[in-house]
Design a protein around this motif. Structure first.
Motif, PDB file in Angstrom:
ATOM      1  N   ASP A 264      66.472 137.486  28.458  1.00 42.36           N
ATOM      2  CA  ASP A 264      67.817 137.894  28.881  1.00 42.36           C
ATOM      3  C   ASP A 264      68.851 137.074  28.136  1.00 42.36           C
ATOM      4  N   PHE A 265      69.852 137.738  27.583  1.00 41.15           N
ATOM      5  CA  PHE A 265      70.969 137.037  26.940  1.00 41.15           C
ATOM      6  C   PHE A 265      72.232 137.269  27.764  1.00 41.15           C
ATOM      7  N   VAL A 266      72.879 136.175  28.179  1.00 40.85           N
ATOM      8  CA  VAL A 266      74.099 136.276  28.981  1.00 40.85           C
ATOM      9  C   VAL A 266      75.244 135.682  28.158  1.00 40.85           C
ATOM     10  N   GLU A 267      76.299 136.488  27.949  1.00 42.08           N
ATOM     11  CA  GLU A 267      77.441 136.016  27.168  1.00 42.08           C
ATOM     12  C   GLU A 267      78.484 135.392  28.089  1.00 42.08           C
ATOM     13  N   CYS A 268      78.888 134.165  27.734  1.00 45.10           N
ATOM     14  CA  CYS A 268      79.886 133.421  28.498  1.00 45.10           C
ATOM     15  C   CYS A 268      81.141 133.300  27.664  1.00 45.10           C
ATOM     16  N   GLY A 269      82.225 133.965  28.072  1.00 44.05           N
ATOM     17  CA  GLY A 269      83.457 133.889  27.313  1.00 44.05           C
ATOM     18  C   GLY A 269      84.102 135.255  27.191  1.00 44.05           C
ATOM     19  N   PRO A 270      85.224 135.328  26.477  1.00 46.74           N
ATOM     20  CA  PRO A 270      85.928 136.606  26.361  1.00 46.74           C
ATOM     21  C   PRO A 270      85.169 137.611  25.503  1.00 46.74           C
ATOM     22  N   GLY A 271      85.232 138.884  25.878  1.00 46.53           N
ATOM     23  CA  GLY A 271      84.648 139.954  25.057  1.00 46.53           C
ATOM     24  C   GLY A 271      83.143 140.123  25.193  1.00 46.53           C
ATOM     25  N   LYS A 272      82.622 141.047  24.368  1.00 44.23           N
ATOM     26  CA  LYS A 272      81.184 141.357  24.415  1.00 44.23           C
ATOM     27  C   LYS A 272      80.576 141.416  23.015  1.00 44.23           C
ATOM     28  N   VAL A 273      81.214 140.740  22.065  1.00 45.50           N
ATOM     29  CA  VAL A 273      80.768 140.794  20.663  1.00 45.50           C
ATOM     30  C   VAL A 273      79.316 140.363  20.508  1.00 45.50           C
ATOM     31  N   LEU A 274      78.957 139.246  21.142  1.00 43.13           N
ATOM     32  CA  LEU A 274      77.603 138.715  20.959  1.00 43.13           C
ATOM     33  C   LEU A 274      76.542 139.604  21.595  1.00 43.13           C
ATOM     34  N   GLN A 275      76.897 140.262  22.697  1.00 40.73           N
ATOM     35  CA  GLN A 275      75.932 141.182  23.317  1.00 40.73           C
ATOM     36  C   GLN A 275      75.576 142.308  22.345  1.00 40.73           C
ATOM     37  N   GLY A 276      76.598 142.806  21.651  1.00 41.45           N
ATOM     38  CA  GLY A 276      76.371 143.857  20.654  1.00 41.45           C
ATOM     39  C   GLY A 276      75.492 143.370  19.514  1.00 41.45           C
ATOM     40  N   LEU A 277      75.745 142.138  19.041  1.00 42.62           N
ATOM     41  CA  LEU A 277      74.945 141.594  17.941  1.00 42.62           C
ATOM     42  C   LEU A 277      73.499 141.364  18.368  1.00 42.62           C
ATOM     43  N   VAL A 278      73.304 140.829  19.583  1.00 46.31           N
ATOM     44  CA  VAL A 278      71.932 140.587  20.080  1.00 46.31           C
ATOM     45  C   VAL A 278      71.152 141.893  20.112  1.00 46.31           C
ATOM     46  N   LYS A 279      71.775 142.959  20.585  1.00 48.98           N
ATOM     47  CA  LYS A 279      71.118 144.274  20.665  1.00 48.98           C
ATOM     48  C   LYS A 279      70.740 144.805  19.282  1.00 48.98           C
ATOM     49  N   LYS A 280      71.604 144.506  18.282  1.00 42.05           N
ATOM     50  CA  LYS A 280      71.300 144.958  16.918  1.00 42.05           C
ATOM     51  C   LYS A 280      70.166 144.140  16.303  1.00 42.05           C
ATOM     52  N   ILE A 281      70.046 142.897  16.736  1.00 35.91           N
ATOM     53  CA  ILE A 281      68.990 142.023  16.207  1.00 35.91           C
ATOM     54  C   ILE A 281      67.663 142.324  16.897  1.00 35.91           C
ATOM     55  N   GLU A 282      67.708 142.532  18.226  1.00 38.58           N
ATOM     56  CA  GLU A 282      66.480 142.784  19.005  1.00 38.58           C
ATOM     57  C   GLU A 282      66.785 143.763  20.132  1.00 38.58           C
ATOM     58  N   ARG A 283      66.477 145.029  19.888  1.00 39.47           N
ATOM     59  CA  ARG A 283      66.856 146.114  20.816  1.00 39.47           C
ATOM     60  C   ARG A 283      66.310 145.969  22.229  1.00 39.47           C
ATOM     61  N   THR A 284      65.183 145.307  22.359  1.00 35.50           N
ATOM     62  CA  THR A 284      64.523 145.248  23.678  1.00 35.50           C
ATOM     63  C   THR A 284      65.172 144.249  24.642  1.00 35.50           C
ATOM     64  N   MET A 285      66.096 143.437  24.137  1.00 37.81           N
ATOM     65  CA  MET A 285      66.674 142.378  24.985  1.00 37.81           C
ATOM     66  C   MET A 285      67.628 142.918  26.036  1.00 37.81           C
ATOM     67  N   GLU A 286      67.586 142.270  27.210  1.00 38.80           N
ATOM     68  CA  GLU A 286      68.579 142.528  28.264  1.00 38.80           C
ATOM     69  C   GLU A 286      69.824 141.733  27.924  1.00 38.80           C
ATOM     70  N   VAL A 287      71.004 142.352  27.926  1.00 42.01           N
ATOM     71  CA  VAL A 287      72.245 141.603  27.670  1.00 42.01           C
ATOM     72  C   VAL A 287      73.237 141.865  28.804  1.00 42.01           C
ATOM     73  N   SER A 288      74.068 140.845  29.085  1.00 41.18           N
ATOM     74  CA  SER A 288      75.089 140.993  30.131  1.00 41.18           C
ATOM     75  C   SER A 288      76.175 139.952  29.930  1.00 41.18           C
ATOM     76  N   SER A 289      77.274 140.096  30.683  1.00 37.45           N
ATOM     77  CA  SER A 289      78.338 139.090  30.692  1.00 37.45           C
ATOM     78  C   SER A 289      78.135 138.196  31.912  1.00 37.45           C
ATOM     79  N   ALA A 290      78.466 136.920  31.765  1.00 38.37           N
ATOM     80  CA  ALA A 290      78.382 135.999  32.911  1.00 38.37           C
ATOM     81  C   ALA A 290      79.437 136.407  33.943  1.00 38.37           C
ATOM     82  N   ILE A 291      79.061 136.320  35.212  1.00 43.62           N
ATOM     83  CA  ILE A 291      80.004 136.701  36.272  1.00 43.62           C
ATOM     84  C   ILE A 291      80.425 135.440  37.016  1.00 43.62           C
TER      85      ILE A 291
END
Length: 291
Positions: A264-291
Motif C-alpha cells: 500500500d502506498f499512502v501519499e501525505c501532502g497536497p495533490g495526488k501526483v505520486l499516487q499516479g506515478l506509483v500506479k504507472k510504475i506498478e499497477r497492482t499497488m493500492e494507492v490512497s491519500s492520508a486522511i
C-alpha cells in the motif's frame, strides 16, 4: 506493508492545508511555529495568497513541507513500514519518520529553497519533461550534447525530466523528438534542479545539514540518490547533501519498495501526483491519500 510517500515542488495550490488547520489544534500549532521560524506569514499565503506568491521557491518548498508533515501528524493509524519523498518531499519524509525534528526540517527546507533560488539567479537554466522514450535513450542523448544536460527526475517508465543550461535543454528537446519522443516539453521552472548547476546550492546546504542533528528513524527511508533503504543517520545526511545535484530516482525507489514488500502506498501532502506515478510504475499497488 505500508509505504508513505511525500510530494515535491509543483503540488501546491491556494487553500492548501486550511481544512487541517481548522480541524486540528496540533496542526494550528505547527503553522504558528512555521510563521515564527520563517519570519513571514506562510499561513496567510497558503490559505489566501495568489498562485504567483505561492510559486516563489522560498514559499513553495516550506508550504509543501508544512502541509505534508501536518497531514502525517494527524493521519489515522500512521505507522509506516517505509517512507520516501520526491525531491523536497524527502525532508517531509525524514520528519514524519522521526529522523529530523519539525523545526530542524523546516529550517533546512527554507535554507534549501533560498540556496536553490540563488543558484538559479546566478546561472539561468531550465528543465524539460521527456515523454515516451526509454530511460537509456534519454541518457544517451544527454551524454552526447556538448552542454550541461542531465537526467533529473526518473518519474515513471516513459516519463523522465531533464535538467541543464537553456541552450542544452533546447538542443536536447530537438534531439529527443527526432529520436521518437511523444513530447519534449520545457517546464516553467526557474532553474536546472538536480543537475551540476546546483553545486553552489549543494555547498550552501551541506553546511546546514552537517550542523543539524539527525536521529535513528522509526523505519527505513528510500532515498532519491540511490533508491535504497537507509536507517543510518550519517548515510542519510550524505545522501541528502548529494540530492541537489543528483537525479531523483523515483521509478527505482518505488520498484525497490515493492521488491521489499510494500503493498500500500499512502501519499501525505497536497495533490495526488505520486499516487499516479506509483500506479504507472506498478499497477497492482493500492494507492490512497492520508486522511
Amino acid at each position: 506493508m505500508k509505504a508513505y510517500v511525500f510530494p515535491g515542488q509543483g503540488s501546491q495550490f491556494v487553500g492548501m492545508g486550511k481544512d487541517l488547520y481548522e480541524q486540528h489544534d496540533e496542526v494550528k500549532q505547527l503553522f504558528d511555529k512555521a510563521n515564527e521560524i520563517l519570519g513571514f506569514n506562510i499561513t496567510e499565503i497558503m490559505f489566501s495568497g495568489t498562485d504567483e506568491e505561492l510559486k516563489q521557491t522560498k514559499v513553495t518548498q516550506p508550504a509543501i513541507f508544512l502541509h505534508s508533515v501536518a497531514q502525517a501528524r494527524v493521519a489515522k493509524d500512521f505507522a509506516p513500514d517505509m517512507v520516501a519523498g520526491h525531491s523536497l518531499g524527502e525532508f517531509s519524509a525524514l520528519v514524519a519518520c522521526n529522523v529530523l525534528s519539525f523545526e530542524d526540517g523546516l529550517r533546512l527546507v527554507s535554507k534549501r529553497a533560498l540556496a536553490m533560488q540563488a543558484a538559479c539567479e546566478a546561472n539561468p537554466s531550465t528543465m524539460a519533461a521527456i515523454l515516451g522514450l526509454e530511460d537509456e535513450k534519454v541518457e544517451e542523448i544527454c551524454a552526447a550534447i556538448d552542454e550541461v544536460v542531465v537526467p533529473a527526475n526518473y518519474n515513471c517508465p516513459g516519463q523522465l525530466v531533464i535538467s541543464g543550461s537553456n541552450k542544452g535543454i533546447e538542443i536536447a528537446c530537438e534531439k529527443m523528438k527526432e529520436a521518437g519522443a511523444k513530447r519534449a516539453l520545457p517546464l516553467p521552472v526557474g532553474g536546472a534542479f538536480h543537475s551540476p548547476l546546483m553545486k553552489p546550492a549543494e555547498e550552501e546546504l551541506a553546511k546546514a545539514i552537517e550542523a543539524t542533528t539527525f536521529s535513528q528513524g522509526i523505519c527505513p527511508i528510500y532515498q532519491n540518490v540511490d533508491a535504497k533503504p537507509h536507517t543510518d543517520p550519517t548515510e542519510i545526511k550524505q545522501n541528502l547533501i548529494k540530492q541537489l545535484t543528483a537525479p531523483v530516482r523515483w521509478t527505482q525507489s518505488v520498484q525497490q519498495m515493492v521488491a521489499d514488500g510494500a503493498t500500500d502506498f499512502v501519499e501525505c501532502g497536497p495533490g495526488k501526483v505520486l499516487q499516479g506515478l506509483v500506479k504507472k510504475i506498478e499497477r497492482t499497488m493500492e494507492v490512497s491519500s492520508a486522511i
